[in-house]
Design a protein around this motif. Structure first.
Motif, mmCIF file in Angstrom:
data_model
loop_
_atom_site.group_PDB
_atom_site.id
_atom_site.type_symbol
_atom_site.label_atom_id
_atom_site.label_comp_id
_atom_site.label_asym_id
_atom_site.label_seq_id
_atom_site.Cartn_x
_atom_site.Cartn_y
_atom_site.Cartn_z
ATOM 1 N N ASP A 37 0.816 -1.221 0.000
ATOM 2 C CA ASP A 37 0.000 0.000 0.000
ATOM 3 C C ASP A 37 0.849 1.271 0.000
ATOM 4 O O ASP A 37 0.438 2.282 -0.556
ATOM 5 N N SER A 38 2.049 1.223 0.604
ATOM 6 C CA SER A 38 2.894 2.417 0.639
ATOM 7 C C SER A 38 3.946 2.420 -0.467
ATOM 8 O O SER A 38 4.372 3.470 -0.920
ATOM 9 N N GLY A 39 4.404 1.231 -0.882
ATOM 10 C CA GLY A 39 5.370 1.123 -1.973
ATOM 11 C C GLY A 39 6.819 1.317 -1.594
ATOM 12 O O GLY A 39 7.690 1.326 -2.459
ATOM 13 N N PHE A 40 7.117 1.454 -0.295
ATOM 14 C CA PHE A 40 8.515 1.614 0.097
ATOM 15 C C PHE A 40 8.764 1.045 1.484
ATOM 16 O O PHE A 40 7.842 0.785 2.252
ATOM 17 N N VAL A 41 10.058 0.861 1.779
ATOM 18 C CA VAL A 41 10.504 0.459 3.109
ATOM 19 C C VAL A 41 11.874 1.084 3.324
ATOM 20 O O VAL A 41 12.627 1.304 2.368
ATOM 21 N N GLU A 42 12.196 1.398 4.586
ATOM 22 C CA GLU A 42 13.498 1.951 4.920
ATOM 23 C C GLU A 42 14.264 0.968 5.783
ATOM 24 O O GLU A 42 13.706 0.343 6.682
ATOM 25 N N CYS A 43 15.562 0.855 5.503
ATOM 26 C CA CYS A 43 16.424 -0.035 6.285
ATOM 27 C C CYS A 43 16.598 0.550 7.684
ATOM 28 O O CYS A 43 16.909 1.739 7.829
ATOM 29 N N PRO A 44 16.417 -0.268 8.724
ATOM 30 C CA PRO A 44 16.560 0.243 10.092
ATOM 31 C C PRO A 44 18.008 0.551 10.476
ATOM 32 O O PRO A 44 18.249 1.264 11.440
ATOM 33 N N TYR A 45 18.980 0.038 9.727
ATOM 34 C CA TYR A 45 20.390 0.290 10.027
ATOM 35 C C TYR A 45 20.918 1.543 9.329
ATOM 36 O O TYR A 45 21.470 2.427 9.956
ATOM 37 N N CYS A 46 20.769 1.602 7.995
ATOM 38 C CA CYS A 46 21.412 2.668 7.227
ATOM 39 C C CYS A 46 20.436 3.676 6.633
ATOM 40 O O CYS A 46 20.855 4.619 5.960
ATOM 41 N N ASP A 47 19.138 3.498 6.860
ATOM 42 C CA ASP A 47 18.092 4.401 6.360
ATOM 43 C C ASP A 47 17.956 4.419 4.843
ATOM 44 O O ASP A 47 17.297 5.308 4.299
ATOM 45 N N CYS A 48 18.578 3.463 4.152
ATOM 46 C CA CYS A 48 18.395 3.362 2.704
ATOM 47 C C CYS A 48 16.913 3.120 2.431
ATOM 48 O O CYS A 48 16.273 2.324 3.101
ATOM 49 N N LYS A 49 16.361 3.843 1.464
ATOM 50 C CA LYS A 49 14.941 3.704 1.137
ATOM 51 C C LYS A 49 14.821 2.865 -0.135
ATOM 52 O O LYS A 49 15.428 3.189 -1.150
ATOM 53 N N PHE A 50 14.047 1.794 -0.064
ATOM 54 C CA PHE A 50 13.763 0.938 -1.209
ATOM 55 C C PHE A 50 12.351 1.248 -1.681
ATOM 56 O O PHE A 50 11.403 1.130 -0.914
ATOM 57 N N ILE A 51 12.237 1.661 -2.947
ATOM 58 C CA ILE A 51 10.943 2.010 -3.524
ATOM 59 C C ILE A 51 10.640 1.036 -4.650
ATOM 60 O O ILE A 51 11.466 0.829 -5.546
ATOM 61 N N HIS A 52 9.460 0.438 -4.609
ATOM 62 C CA HIS A 52 9.055 -0.475 -5.692
ATOM 63 C C HIS A 52 8.831 0.334 -6.955
ATOM 64 O O HIS A 52 8.326 1.458 -6.905
ATOM 65 N N LYS A 53 9.223 -0.232 -8.101
ATOM 66 C CA LYS A 53 9.172 0.489 -9.365
ATOM 67 C C LYS A 53 7.762 1.001 -9.708
ATOM 68 O O LYS A 53 7.630 2.027 -10.387
ATOM 69 N N ASP A 54 6.725 0.347 -9.228
ATOM 70 C CA ASP A 54 5.361 0.797 -9.485
ATOM 71 C C ASP A 54 5.027 2.096 -8.734
ATOM 72 O O ASP A 54 4.030 2.750 -9.045
ATOM 73 N N PHE A 55 5.827 2.445 -7.741
ATOM 74 C CA PHE A 55 5.587 3.644 -6.930
ATOM 75 C C PHE A 55 6.626 4.729 -7.191
ATOM 76 O O PHE A 55 6.625 5.752 -6.515
ATOM 77 N N GLU A 56 7.497 4.522 -8.165
ATOM 78 C CA GLU A 56 8.537 5.518 -8.484
ATOM 79 C C GLU A 56 7.879 6.852 -8.836
ATOM 80 O O GLU A 56 6.952 6.915 -9.651
ATOM 81 N N GLY A 57 8.334 7.916 -8.212
ATOM 82 C CA GLY A 57 7.767 9.229 -8.440
ATOM 83 C C GLY A 57 6.546 9.541 -7.590
ATOM 84 O O GLY A 57 6.062 10.667 -7.578
ATOM 85 N N LYS A 58 6.032 8.546 -6.879
ATOM 86 C CA LYS A 58 4.824 8.729 -6.058
ATOM 87 C C LYS A 58 5.166 8.790 -4.565
ATOM 88 O O LYS A 58 4.322 9.156 -3.768
ATOM 89 N N VAL A 59 6.404 8.397 -4.209
ATOM 90 C CA VAL A 59 6.835 8.358 -2.811
ATOM 91 C C VAL A 59 7.811 9.497 -2.587
ATOM 92 O O VAL A 59 8.750 9.692 -3.350
ATOM 93 N N ALA A 60 7.604 10.252 -1.524
ATOM 94 C CA ALA A 60 8.500 11.380 -1.213
ATOM 95 C C ALA A 60 9.708 10.920 -0.450
ATOM 96 O O ALA A 60 9.738 9.983 0.237
#
Length: 60
Positions: A37-60
């Motif tokens: 539903d959100s299209g992303f997740v952030e790593c709890p260690y390094c804060d890298c944000k992973f965005i699914h390609k279907d949500f590219e441009g839709k997640v801030a």
């Protein structure tokens, strides 16, 4: 002194792995699940944000 922004990666899977991408200087490998539903997740260690390609441009 400025702080670098966390890395953002566009991925095509809802299940991803993160190890800090720095070899021995990274962090333990963790497996993360991107919420469909959100299209992303952030790593709890390094804060890298992973965005699914279907949500590219839709997640801030």
């Amino acid at each position: 002194m400025s702080i670098e922004a966390p890395e953002t990666k566009i991925v095509d899977s809802y299940r991803v792995a993160c190890d800090g991408s720095e070899g021995a200087l990274g962090h333990p490998r963790v497996y993360l699940q991107i919420a469909e539903d959100s299209g992303f997740v952030e790593c709890p260690y390094c804060d890298c944000k992973f965005i699914h390609k279907d949500f590219e441009g839709k997640v801030a």
